[in-house]
Design a protein around this motif. Sequence first.
Motif, mmCIF file in Angstrom:
data_model
loop_
_atom_site.group_PDB
_atom_site.id
_atom_site.type_symbol
_atom_site.label_atom_id
_atom_site.label_comp_id
_atom_site.label_asym_id
_atom_site.label_seq_id
_atom_site.Cartn_x
_atom_site.Cartn_y
_atom_site.Cartn_z
ATOM 1 N N LEU A 184 0.651 -1.205 0.022
ATOM 2 C CA LEU A 184 -0.045 -0.005 -0.128
ATOM 3 C C LEU A 184 0.868 1.190 0.012
ATOM 4 C CD1 LEU A 184 -2.735 1.574 0.236
ATOM 5 C CD2 LEU A 184 -2.656 1.374 2.667
ATOM 6 N N THR A 185 1.865 1.269 0.801
ATOM 7 C CA THR A 185 2.953 2.286 0.722
ATOM 8 C C THR A 185 3.280 2.751 -0.468
ATOM 9 O OG1 THR A 185 3.357 1.662 3.114
ATOM 10 C CG2 THR A 185 4.875 3.550 1.731
ATOM 11 N N SER A 186 3.747 1.725 -1.437
ATOM 12 C CA SER A 186 4.520 1.952 -2.576
ATOM 13 C C SER A 186 3.574 2.487 -3.470
ATOM 14 C CB SER A 186 5.028 0.389 -3.221
ATOM 15 O OG SER A 186 5.520 0.852 -4.370
ATOM 16 N N THR A 187 2.180 2.041 -3.601
ATOM 17 C CA THR A 187 1.201 2.472 -4.562
ATOM 18 C C THR A 187 0.781 3.851 -3.970
ATOM 19 O OG1 THR A 187 0.286 0.245 -4.915
ATOM 20 C CG2 THR A 187 -1.089 2.138 -5.484
ATOM 21 N N PHE A 188 0.589 4.062 -2.772
ATOM 22 C CA PHE A 188 0.164 5.648 -2.057
ATOM 23 C C PHE A 188 1.210 6.515 -2.475
ATOM 24 C CE2 PHE A 188 -2.058 6.921 2.009
ATOM 25 C CZ PHE A 188 -2.842 7.694 1.134
ATOM 26 N N ALA A 189 2.479 6.137 -2.423
ATOM 27 C CA ALA A 189 3.540 7.171 -2.564
ATOM 28 C C ALA A 189 3.579 7.556 -4.047
ATOM 29 C CB ALA A 189 4.841 6.545 -2.570
ATOM 30 N N LEU A 190 3.362 6.689 -5.151
ATOM 31 C CA LEU A 190 3.247 6.681 -6.702
ATOM 32 C C LEU A 190 2.080 7.753 -6.804
ATOM 33 C CD1 LEU A 190 3.863 6.175 -9.397
ATOM 34 C CD2 LEU A 190 2.416 4.410 -9.383
#
Length: 237
Positions: free
Chosen positions: A82-88
């Motif tokens: 989720l963090t990776s997608t959220f950051a994008l």
Amino acid sequence: MAARNMEKAGARVAQEIVQTIYDERLRPGDHYLSEGDALQRHGVSRATFREAIRFLEFQGVVSVRAGPGGGIIVERPDWPNLTSTFALLLQFDEASLADVMAARTALEPVMAGLAARNATERQLDAIGSLLALAEATVQDHDAFTEAYRAFWATVAQATGNAVTAMLWPALRALVDTGGFVPEVRYRQKIVKSMRQLFTALQAHDPQAAMNLLAQLDQEFSERLSSKYPERIARTIA
């Protein structure tokens, strides 16, 4: 056009694979179908199926292992995904670390209250063990950081809500991308606050937990603003 059609078909097959994993109650470590069986079930070409698997690998749903006993292995996506997608998403919206910290300040006290209401004895035992580990490793930055992050991830799970269990550590991980390294004296202060939160959780006192998190987030926001003003103003990357 052909490549775009394959991507669309790959997305559809990815959804079918996820639904199959869910319907058949496959668990992390279980094997999915062999490629031959999967091609037959989903009725697509090898290229389309592999496109779907690549997408699911990126999302943390499956992994592909070579050699004996290998194949397509079911995994479980967690808050780092989720963090990776959220950051994008936030990067394209030009959101800053200050924006994330503002969201934390608004949301974390409420989530702490949920944890105080819903924490089980088993979760409290785990939180207490991680607190003790953080206290024991406060002089060692890397070891302390590992225990600290696990502490908050477990507190998030104690909310008893799947959304907050994912969202809380993801928000904290986004702030961590700023590369802020607390000195030993500040880590010792953090540990005292963690101990206070643990006491509130043990007492199942939502108001105390909420008040403490509101205070901690406000103090942390002020610290970042005063010590790292340029860094927290940058767009998340």
